[in-house]
Every structure is written in C-alpha cells, then in structure tokens.
Design a protein around this motif. Sequence first.
Motif, PDB file in Angstrom:
ATOM      1  N   ASN A   2      43.253  37.585  47.764  1.00 42.40           N
ATOM      2  CA  ASN A   2      42.536  36.902  48.828  1.00 42.40           C
ATOM      3  C   ASN A   2      42.654  37.732  50.089  1.00 42.40           C
ATOM      4  OD1 ASN A   2      41.899  34.764  47.217  1.00 42.40           O
ATOM      5  ND2 ASN A   2      43.711  33.598  47.764  1.00 42.40           N
ATOM      6  N   LEU A  31      35.506  35.202  43.899  1.00 43.14           N
ATOM      7  CA  LEU A  31      34.652  36.214  44.525  1.00 43.14           C
ATOM      8  C   LEU A  31      33.266  36.283  43.878  1.00 43.14           C
ATOM      9  CD1 LEU A  31      37.133  39.198  45.023  1.00 43.14           C
ATOM     10  CD2 LEU A  31      36.330  37.556  46.717  1.00 43.14           C
ATOM     11  N   VAL A  45      28.648  39.706  42.958  1.00 41.47           N
ATOM     12  CA  VAL A  45      29.591  39.672  44.077  1.00 41.47           C
ATOM     13  C   VAL A  45      28.803  40.112  45.314  1.00 41.47           C
ATOM     14  CG1 VAL A  45      31.748  40.560  45.032  1.00 41.47           C
ATOM     15  CG2 VAL A  45      31.519  40.248  42.558  1.00 41.47           C
ATOM     16  N   LYS A  49      31.563  40.298  50.533  1.00 39.51           N
ATOM     17  CA  LYS A  49      32.864  40.106  49.882  1.00 39.51           C
ATOM     18  C   LYS A  49      33.427  41.438  49.409  1.00 39.51           C
ATOM     19  CE  LYS A  49      32.318  35.305  48.455  1.00 39.51           C
ATOM     20  NZ  LYS A  49      32.337  34.369  47.312  1.00 39.51           N
ATOM     21  N   ARG A  52      34.868  43.085  52.518  1.00 43.21           N
ATOM     22  CA  ARG A  52      36.196  42.554  52.875  1.00 43.21           C
ATOM     23  C   ARG A  52      37.270  43.027  51.904  1.00 43.21           C
ATOM     24  NH1 ARG A  52      34.436  36.563  54.271  1.00 43.21           N
ATOM     25  NH2 ARG A  52      34.457  36.531  52.021  1.00 43.21           N
TER      26      ARG A  52
END
Length: 89
Positions: A2, A31, A45, A49, A52
């Motif tokens: 995470n 995800l 995905v 994401k 990040r």
Amino acid sequence: MNAPKELDMSAEKRPIADILHDLAQPLPAHLVENRRQGSQNIKYVPWYKVNRLMDYHTGGHWEGRVTQIHTTSDRIVITYSGFHTDVPR
C-alpha cells in the motif's frame, strides 16, 4: 504494498535489484480495477496507481515513457519503459 499518500522524496536511492525484486511480486488485488467494454469485463491497473507504486518503490527516482502499443482483437498491450534516475521526480 500500500503506497503512502505522502512520499519522502529525500529518501536515498534504492538499488535497482531491490526495486526489481519488489516489482516482481504479485500485485495486490486492490490495485486491479474492472471495467466493461462491450460484452467483456476487462481487468487493468490505472496509470495513476502504477505511478504511485513506482514512486513508492523508487522513492521518486524514476521516469519513463510509452514505447509500444499493440492491439489484437481482444487486447491492448502497452509497453512502458521505466528508467531509474538520480534525481527524484
């Protein structure tokens, strides 16, 4: 895996072997998103994401670009080449 919302971009650059090891792990289910396209359910995905995730594992020491897009009757495959950099994003 995470990724935190706030990243410490002053963190030391991690060895590429450590980053590759972490990225080779299966993606957490949270995800992966689903969407319908016609009659098919597509798992993907989202780019933000992935962004990040890369920031999290590299401390922001990466950049990249789309290098290839290939389509078939039922898939779109996008190849994204990432680069380990000395300067955080």
